[in-house]
Structure formats: C-alpha cells, structure tokens
Design an enzyme around this catalytic site. Structure first.
Site, PDB file in Angstrom:
ATOM      1  N   CYS A 100      24.443  18.106  48.800  1.00  0.00           N
ATOM      2  CA  CYS A 100      23.472  19.048  48.233  1.00  0.00           C
ATOM      3  C   CYS A 100      22.630  19.738  49.306  1.00  0.00           C
ATOM      4  O   CYS A 100      21.987  20.749  49.037  1.00  0.00           O
ATOM      5  CB  CYS A 100      22.585  18.342  47.221  1.00  0.00           C
ATOM      6  N   HIS A 125      16.597  22.822  45.897  1.00  0.00           N
ATOM      7  CA  HIS A 125      17.885  22.370  45.372  1.00  0.00           C
ATOM      8  C   HIS A 125      17.676  21.930  43.921  1.00  0.00           C
ATOM      9  O   HIS A 125      16.683  21.289  43.591  1.00  0.00           O
ATOM     10  CB  HIS A 125      18.414  21.215  46.216  1.00  0.00           C
ATOM     11  N   ASN A 174      23.419  20.988  38.413  1.00  0.00           N
ATOM     12  CA  ASN A 174      23.461  20.808  39.863  1.00  0.00           C
ATOM     13  C   ASN A 174      24.813  21.292  40.391  1.00  0.00           C
ATOM     14  O   ASN A 174      25.840  20.672  40.139  1.00  0.00           O
ATOM     15  CB  ASN A 174      23.253  19.325  40.180  1.00  0.00           C
TER      16      ASN A 174
HETATM   17  N1  COA Z   1      22.420  10.184  28.001  1.00  0.00           N
HETATM   18  C1  COA Z   1      21.692   9.225  27.396  1.00  0.00           C
HETATM   19  N2  COA Z   1      21.249   8.133  28.025  1.00  0.00           N
HETATM   20  C2  COA Z   1      21.553   8.021  29.335  1.00  0.00           C
HETATM   21  C3  COA Z   1      22.314   8.980  30.014  1.00  0.00           C
HETATM   22  C4  COA Z   1      22.756  10.094  29.307  1.00  0.00           C
HETATM   23  N3  COA Z   1      23.487  11.084  29.861  1.00  0.00           N
HETATM   24  N4  COA Z   1      22.443   8.605  31.297  1.00  0.00           N
HETATM   25  C5  COA Z   1      21.795   7.446  31.426  1.00  0.00           C
HETATM   26  N5  COA Z   1      21.256   7.077  30.238  1.00  0.00           N
HETATM   27  C6  COA Z   1      20.478   5.885  29.919  1.00  0.00           C
HETATM   28  C7  COA Z   1      20.678   4.793  30.924  1.00  0.00           C
HETATM   29  O1  COA Z   1      21.832   4.036  30.626  1.00  0.00           O
HETATM   30  C8  COA Z   1      19.400   3.988  30.778  1.00  0.00           C
HETATM   31  O2  COA Z   1      19.515   3.162  29.649  1.00  0.00           O
HETATM   32  P1  COA Z   1      18.953   1.653  29.691  1.00  0.00           P
HETATM   33  O3  COA Z   1      17.481   1.820  29.933  1.00  0.00           O
HETATM   34  O4  COA Z   1      19.318   1.141  28.367  1.00  0.00           O
HETATM   35  O5  COA Z   1      19.672   1.023  30.834  1.00  0.00           O
HETATM   36  C9  COA Z   1      18.369   5.059  30.462  1.00  0.00           C
HETATM   37  O6  COA Z   1      19.092   6.191  29.984  1.00  0.00           O
HETATM   38  C10 COA Z   1      17.538   5.459  31.645  1.00  0.00           C
HETATM   39  O7  COA Z   1      18.430   5.720  32.714  1.00  0.00           O
HETATM   40  P2  COA Z   1      17.913   6.068  34.148  1.00  0.00           P
HETATM   41  O8  COA Z   1      19.058   6.147  35.096  1.00  0.00           O
HETATM   42  O9  COA Z   1      16.758   5.193  34.483  1.00  0.00           O
HETATM   43  O10 COA Z   1      17.360   7.532  33.863  1.00  0.00           O
HETATM   44  P3  COA Z   1      16.535   8.426  34.831  1.00  0.00           P
HETATM   45  O11 COA Z   1      15.282   8.806  34.187  1.00  0.00           O
HETATM   46  O12 COA Z   1      16.483   7.858  36.225  1.00  0.00           O
HETATM   47  O13 COA Z   1      17.447   9.739  34.900  1.00  0.00           O
HETATM   48  C11 COA Z   1      18.995  10.820  36.374  1.00  0.00           C
HETATM   49  C12 COA Z   1      18.756   9.665  35.405  1.00  0.00           C
HETATM   50  C13 COA Z   1      20.392  10.729  36.958  1.00  0.00           C
HETATM   51  C14 COA Z   1      18.832  12.111  35.610  1.00  0.00           C
HETATM   52  C15 COA Z   1      17.954  10.759  37.489  1.00  0.00           C
HETATM   53  O14 COA Z   1      17.882   9.447  37.989  1.00  0.00           O
HETATM   54  C16 COA Z   1      18.211  11.675  38.632  1.00  0.00           C
HETATM   55  O15 COA Z   1      18.079  12.867  38.521  1.00  0.00           O
HETATM   56  N6  COA Z   1      18.505  11.135  39.845  1.00  0.00           N
HETATM   57  C17 COA Z   1      18.566  11.869  41.080  1.00  0.00           C
HETATM   58  C18 COA Z   1      19.659  12.884  41.135  1.00  0.00           C
HETATM   59  C19 COA Z   1      19.628  13.538  42.466  1.00  0.00           C
HETATM   60  O16 COA Z   1      18.631  14.046  42.899  1.00  0.00           O
HETATM   61  N7  COA Z   1      20.705  13.512  43.210  1.00  0.00           N
HETATM   62  C20 COA Z   1      20.656  13.945  44.570  1.00  0.00           C
HETATM   63  C21 COA Z   1      21.148  15.259  44.742  1.00  0.00           C
HETATM   64  S1  COA Z   1      22.752  15.431  44.156  1.00  0.00           S
END
Ligand code: COA
Length: 330
Positions: free
Chosen positions: A114, A255, A285
């Site tokens: 990214c 980004h 993304n």
């Molecule tokens: N739909 C519904 N529920 C989902 C899901 C989806 N698509 N994806 C994950 N969940 C669930 C998880 O299983 C978890 O459930 P649990 O609490 O029962 O285990 C819950 O939602 C919370 O998941 P979590 O991973 O803690 O969510 P989050 O708030 O961290 O959001 C991302 C997830 C990926 C959106 C976030 O972590 C993120 O943006 N990360 C960074 C991405 C990034 O910057 N990458 C670098 C550049 S590429």
C-alpha cells in the site's frame, strides 16, 4: 546552483466498470453492509473481469498522456508500483512499456504494497533531481481481486482493482513540486499481512493451492493498531520538518485502507475533514492505486490548484509507510 525539483505535471486514472457492492458480498460471505460501512467506510469496490494489472494501467496512462499532450515515446522512465504484477517477470513496467509504446523508456517495478506509490514517487523524484531524466512515469496499480479469497470475510470486503498514474518532470518554478519525502519500513510486521505462496519460499504446488497460499492474509486488528500510529506519525513528522501546521495544508491524500485510519491521521494533523481526499466508499482499498486515483479524480474535478500544499501518506504491508509533501505545480 538552484536545486532541481521534480513536479507532478499530469495525472490519470482508470477503474474497471464492474461494481461489487457490500450487498453483493453478503451473498458470498457471512457479512453485512452495515458492518462493512461502519468498520471500514467502504460501500462498493470495482473488480476487473478480465485482463491483468497492466491492462488497468494502460487507460490510466493514456488518460495522463492526453492530459499532458505528449506521446508515450517521450517517457524516459517507468516506475510501476504493484503487489499484483502481471507475472513475477518480466517487470510489469516492461509489459506496460510495450503496451503503450514507450519505446524510449526503461523501467522497473516497486513492491511496497500500500506504500508502493509513495515509495515510487520518492524514487522518481530523485531520478529527476539528478538531472538525468526529464519524464518519469509513476504508476500505482493493483488487481487485488486476483489474490483475494472470496470465502474469507476478513479480507474479501476490503480490496478492489484500480490504476492511477502521475508524470514527474523538472519543475519550471523552484518553489513548486515535490518538496520533501520520508519513508520507513519494518520487516517485523511481515507476519501480519502477506501472501505466502508462489514465491521461492513456497513455489506453486498442489499443496500450496490446497492451503490457499496464493491469497492475501491479514491480521486486521494487529495491522490496524500500527497503521493508525504509523500514518499519523509520519504525516505529523512531514508537517513539522517543513514548518507547516494543519492550517497550511490544502489536501491530505491518505492511503484508503480504512476510514477510521484516515480520520485518525487527519485529527493528528489538525486537519478539517473537508481537506481530506476520500473515495474509499466507492473503491475500497486498491493498494498502490489509492493515492494516484484520488489525485487524478480530484484534479479532474477541478479541485487541485497550482500552489496548493498537498500531503500524501500511506501505510502498508512490510510494514512500509511514508509521506510526501507536494506543492502542486500546475
Ligand atoms: N463482516 C462481519 N463481521 C466481520 C467481518 C465482516 N466482513 N470481518 C470480521 N468480522 C468480525 C470478526 O470475526 C470479529 O468477530 P468476533 O468479535 O466474534 O471475533 C468482529 O467482526 C470484529 O473483528 P475485528 O477484526 O476486531 O474488526 P475491526 O474493527 O478490527 O475491523 C478491519 C477489521 C480489517 C476492517 C480493520 O482491522 C482494519 O481496517 N485493519 C487494518 C487494515 C489496513 O490498514 N491494512 C494496511 C493497509 S493494506
């Protein structure tokens, strides 16, 4: 002697036609529109139904060349940032060179996920600053759908396909152009965001396919924490070392990984949300493409003006992160 600066003198972008909404993804994995919107800011993304990453880049570059009024044979160097190259080799820069007819250019790929575009613009800037080259084409393009596991709700909802490009040339005005850039990487982050299969570590085999090693894997929570800090810190650093405050910034071009990371970065810079380029809702993304895609969309909408202070900021796999300060030149 006055310093030779690199200026962005043209932009272009391309997104494939097919729109995949959150509602479409509800049919593939256990997710819902509300979760995706509130956790990421994404409503829909584009997916290329055929072709490779270079095929996304071709119309983006043709758009750029038309905007600049030059032919492809005038390009000296092509720097292609991507993690979804057409093939391991030849470089996608060379594939693109052939497709657009840039017969006088040489080129290479940059793999910084990214942060690929921010890395590439820093390298391209320095090629111009040496005086050795006059027209450096910097492309950020990814066909993320080619490495997506559409049964994994953690990642399938996040990514899309797109291409963006900018042209770097020697600035005609010393005060305009790419003023500063700062890059970082931290290899200890490699375990949280990766694609393990296909390379020399895990060459393609029935086993690597069965274990789904040719898909992107991310520990979202772990990446989120460092991405918030990394992007905000480097953005604040580039302001400080150029004696700028949020009030001096016309546009932040972050980004587009997660709207919450973008908001945190803008807050840390003391920046009003109206000064932040955001299109994650439409495209998700798109990895190396997010920043040039924003720049080109906003430029085409007439919102980017000569003399404006623009900060580009990114965080991605590696980990890699960085920021660039541009004083817009045209
Ligand atoms: N739909 C519904 N529920 C989902 C899901 C989806 N698509 N994806 C994950 N969940 C669930 C998880 O299983 C978890 O459930 P649990 O609490 O029962 O285990 C819950 O939602 C919370 O998941 P979590 O991973 O803690 O969510 P989050 O708030 O961290 O959001 C991302 C997830 C990926 C959106 C976030 O972590 C993120 O943006 N990360 C960074 C991405 C990034 O910057 N990458 C670098 C550049 S590429």
């Amino acid at each position: 002697m006055n310093k030779l600066r690199a200026a962005i003198t043209a932009v272009g972008h391309y997104v494939p036609e097919k729109v995949v909404t959150n509602f479409d993804l509800e049919k593939l994995v256990d997710t819902n529109d509300e979760w995706i919107r509130t956790r990421t800011g994404i409503r829909e993304r584009r997916v290329a139904e055929s072709g490779a990453t270079s095929d996304l880049a071709v119309p983006a570059v043709q758009n750029l060349l038309k905007n600049r009024g030059i032919g492809a044979e005038q390009i000296d160097v092509i720097i292609f940032a991507t993690v979804t190259p057409d093939m391991f080799f030849p470089a996608t820069a060379c594939v693109l060179q052939e497709k657009i007819g840039a017969k006088n250019a040489w080129g290479f790929d940059i793999s910084a996920a990214c942060s690929g575009f921010v890395y590439a613009i820093s390298v391209g800037t320095q090629l111009i600053e040496t005086g050795a080259y006059k027209k450096v084409l910097v492309v950020g393009a990814d066909k993320m759908s080619s490495i997506m596991d559409y049964t994994d709700r953690n990642t399938a909802i996040l990514f899309g396909d797109a291409a963006g490009a900018v042209l770097l040339e020697p600035s005609t005005e010393e005060t305009l152009g790419v003023i500063d850039h700062k890059l970082y990487s931290d290899g200890t982050g490699g375990q949280y965001l990766y694609m393990k299969g296909g390379g020399s570590l895990n060459p393609p085999s029935h086993e690597t396919i069965d274990q789904k090693m040719h898909y992107l894997v991310q520990d979202g929570k772990a990446v989120f924490k460092v991405a918030v800090m990394g992007m905000a810190d480097v953005s604040a650093e580039i302001l400080e070392r150029n004696k700028l405050t949020g009030a001096d910034v016309d546009w932040l071009v972050p980004h587009q990984a997660n709207l919450r990371i973008i908001d945190a970065t803008a807050n840390r810079m003391g920046l009003d949300k109206s000064k932040v380029m955001i299109n994650i809702d439409k495209y998700g993304n798109t990895t190396a493409a997010t920043i040039p895609l924003c720049l080109s969309e906003w430029w085409h909408a007439g919102k980017v003006k000569k003399g404006q202070n623009i900060i580009l900021a990114s965080f991605g796999a590696g980990y890699t992160w960085g920021a660039v300060y541009v004083k817009w030149a045209y």
